[in-house]
Write an enzyme that holds these catalytic residues in place. Structure first.
Site, PDB file in Angstrom:
ATOM      1  N   ASP A   8      32.939  28.961  12.915  1.00 20.66           N
ATOM      2  CA  ASP A   8      32.787  27.780  12.305  1.00 20.66           C
ATOM      3  C   ASP A   8      34.325  27.001  12.477  1.00 20.66           C
ATOM      4  O   ASP A   8      35.079  27.462  13.293  1.00 20.66           O
ATOM      5  CB  ASP A   8      32.805  28.088  10.746  1.00 20.66           C
ATOM      6  CG  ASP A   8      33.610  28.377   9.968  1.00 20.66           C
ATOM      7  OD1 ASP A   8      34.922  28.842  10.547  1.00 20.66           O
ATOM      8  OD2 ASP A   8      33.812  28.650   8.874  1.00 20.66           O
ATOM      9  N   CYS A  65      35.501  32.924  11.359  1.00 22.09           N
ATOM     10  CA  CYS A  65      35.388  32.141  10.180  1.00 22.09           C
ATOM     11  C   CYS A  65      36.762  31.990   9.613  1.00 22.09           C
ATOM     12  O   CYS A  65      37.685  32.955   9.991  1.00 22.09           O
ATOM     13  CB  CYS A  65      34.257  32.138   9.239  1.00 22.09           C
ATOM     14  SG  CYS A  65      34.050  33.391   8.246  1.00 22.09           S
ATOM     15  N   THR A  67      37.736  33.562   6.613  1.00 25.07           N
ATOM     16  CA  THR A  67      37.812  35.049   6.052  1.00 25.07           C
ATOM     17  C   THR A  67      37.222  36.027   6.794  1.00 25.07           C
ATOM     18  O   THR A  67      37.536  37.214   6.582  1.00 25.07           O
ATOM     19  CB  THR A  67      37.158  35.126   4.567  1.00 25.07           C
ATOM     20  OG1 THR A  67      35.774  34.737   4.351  1.00 25.07           O
ATOM     21  CG2 THR A  67      37.901  34.063   3.607  1.00 25.07           C
ATOM     22  N   HIS A  98      32.097  54.877  15.691  1.00 20.94           N
ATOM     23  CA  HIS A  98      31.302  55.439  14.677  1.00 20.94           C
ATOM     24  C   HIS A  98      30.062  54.659  14.237  1.00 20.94           C
ATOM     25  O   HIS A  98      29.118  55.178  13.819  1.00 20.94           O
ATOM     26  CB  HIS A  98      32.089  55.762  13.668  1.00 20.94           C
ATOM     27  CG  HIS A  98      33.212  56.705  13.614  1.00 20.94           C
ATOM     28  ND1 HIS A  98      33.928  57.601  12.640  1.00 20.94           N
ATOM     29  CD2 HIS A  98      34.020  57.080  14.764  1.00 20.94           C
ATOM     30  CE1 HIS A  98      34.587  58.325  13.260  1.00 20.94           C
ATOM     31  NE2 HIS A  98      34.820  58.270  14.525  1.00 20.94           N
ATOM     32  N   HIS A 133      27.129  60.486  14.692  1.00 25.23           N
ATOM     33  CA  HIS A 133      27.455  58.990  14.714  1.00 25.23           C
ATOM     34  C   HIS A 133      26.191  58.238  15.029  1.00 25.23           C
ATOM     35  O   HIS A 133      25.664  57.251  14.243  1.00 25.23           O
ATOM     36  CB  HIS A 133      28.627  58.334  15.480  1.00 25.23           C
ATOM     37  CG  HIS A 133      29.743  59.252  15.134  1.00 25.23           C
ATOM     38  ND1 HIS A 133      30.234  58.958  13.920  1.00 25.23           N
ATOM     39  CD2 HIS A 133      30.659  59.766  16.072  1.00 25.23           C
ATOM     40  CE1 HIS A 133      31.455  59.826  13.808  1.00 25.23           C
ATOM     41  NE2 HIS A 133      31.535  60.285  15.129  1.00 25.23           N
TER      42      HIS A 133
HETATM   43  C1  RB5 Z   1      35.206  27.462   5.261  1.00 27.94           C
HETATM   44  O1  RB5 Z   1      36.098  26.710   4.418  1.00 27.94           O
HETATM   45  C2  RB5 Z   1      35.224  28.964   5.006  1.00 27.94           C
HETATM   46  O2  RB5 Z   1      34.618  29.076   3.690  1.00 27.94           O
HETATM   47  C3  RB5 Z   1      34.478  29.750   5.905  1.00 27.94           C
HETATM   48  O3  RB5 Z   1      35.239  29.651   7.153  1.00 27.94           O
HETATM   49  C4  RB5 Z   1      34.575  31.106   5.926  1.00 27.94           C
HETATM   50  O4  RB5 Z   1      35.622  31.788   5.323  1.00 27.94           O
HETATM   51  C5  RB5 Z   1      33.382  31.673   4.836  1.00 27.94           C
HETATM   52  O5  RB5 Z   1      33.166  32.925   4.702  1.00 27.94           O
END
Ligand code: RB5
Length: 147
Positions: A8, A65, A67, A98, A133
């Site tokens: 994203d 993304c 996180t 694994h 595994h």
């Molecule tokens: C975008 O602001 C953020 O929410 C997205 O990149 C991600 O971290 C979602 O899990």
């Protein structure tokens, strides 16, 4: 091996860096977007990449993304996809050896570029192990709801 990439807006810069590393390693890839830091919805790209990986016998994907959490959640909804959010090199290797992960997920707002590069290199070089595994991974597949 066909490598599919996606991110994203929050993961865009790291995805671009990953493409530079892959070019240096002569590893071909397909980039399904996003194409800028303009805000977009991670489920759209995550699903597109996950579906493409699931279609292919030996396909692998990398999703980024902010996180890594949202991309992991959506990718793991697709039958046949085993997406692993990795923030360290030990987990990156183990997720391939694994858990036979076929999608690596990174959190661009969580880890630095140096660590991300190590994780990508180790993940791509690791080889899924058989035996116990493989048996455990088969059990994951057995609980998937196939359309
Ligand atoms: C975008 O602001 C953020 O929410 C997205 O990149 C991600 O971290 C979602 O899990």
């Amino acid at each position: 091996m066909k490598l599919i990439l996606g991110s994203d807006h929050a993961g865009f810069d790291l995805k671009e860096a990953i493409k530079t590393w892959l070019d240096g390693l002569d590893i071909p890839y397909q980039d399904l977007g996003t194409d800028s830091t303009e805000s977009c919805d991670y489920p759209d790209i995550g699903l597109a990449v996950a579906r493409k990986v699931a279609e292919q016998e030996v396909g692998l994907g990398i999703l980024v993304c902010g996180t890594g959490i949202g991309m992991s959640m959506v990718a793991n909804k697709v039958p046949g996809v085993r997406a692993a959010l990795c923030g360290d090199t030990f987990s990156a290797r183990a997720s391939r050896e694994h858990n036979h992960a076929n999608v690596l997920v990174l959190g661009a707002r969580v880890i630095g570029l140096g660590l991300a590069e190590e994780i990508v290199r180790i993940w791509l070089a690791a080889v899924p192990q058989g035996g116990r595994h493989a048996r455990r991974v088969q059990k994951i597949g057995a609980v998937e709801c196939r359309p």
